[in-house]
Write an enzyme that holds these catalytic residues in place. Structure first.
Site: not given
Length: 196
Positions: A81, A89-91, A122
């Site tokens: 992520n 960042i994927c959050l 994801d």
């Protein structure tokens, strides 16, 4: 316009128990802009990131706290992520799930939790996510190697530097903040402490 008093309160709150929480925040490179910060998170125990210190670039948009902070890893990290190229960042809480009730500390704690529990379905980095899903042992070895190579090098000897500067009579929290802002350069930290 960034709510300066709120941000100052958040910094104090976050750094008050940083030894316990494993997260802290300082002004970026010891600068004076309250809207450009550097966060630090300790790699969570029982993960390939354990023992590492990860630095995060934090930029607060003018609409903060009603807009999420913009965060990206400065320290290279091997994680599904987090981009291995640029630290993006994927959050969800850094995007559409942000709420003004959240703080910079909760965002950093969420990043720390993300290190413990990757979400490869994801991903931010598809290559890392594929490795995580298809070859977990190689993923773990690579993540450990990256932690050793990138997240431990600048923390080597940090406690000795902190101790030395504290013995000179400077408060520990100021010492840590100064060292963090100059990437652990003891002489630059000492100059900074003497001039403040």
């Amino acid at each position: 316009m960034v709510d300066v008093s709120r941000v100052q309160k958040e910094l104090t709150e976050c750094n008050r128990d940083s030894a316990i929480s494993g997260v802290s925040i300082a002004l970026h490179d010891g600068g004076s802009s309250i809207s450009h910060l550097t966060g630090t998170i300790a790699g969570p125990q029982d993960t390939p990131y354990e023992g590492g210190t990860f630095r995060i670039d934090i930029r607060l948009p003018g609409g903060y706290p009603f807009e999420p902070p913009k965060m990206q890893f400065i320290t290279k990290v091997w994680h599904p992520n987090i981009s291995s190229q640029n630290g993006a960042i994927c959050l969800d809480i850094l995007k559409d799930q942000w709420s003004p009730a959240l703080t910079l500390k909760t965002a950093l704690l969420s990043l720390q939790a993300l290190l413990s529990t990757p979400a490869p379905d994801d991903p931010q980095d598809a290559v890392v996510a594929q490795q995580y899903l298809r070859d977990k042992s190689t993923f773990l070895n690579t993540a450990r190697y990256w932690t050793e190579a990138f997240a431990k090098s600048d923390s080597t000897g940090m406690e000795e530097k902190v101790q030395k500067l504290v013995e000179m009579g400077f408060p520990e929290d100021m010492v840590r903040s100064a060292l963090l802002s100059v990437n652990g350069d003891e002489n630059m930290a000492l100059e900074k402490l003497c001039s403040s």
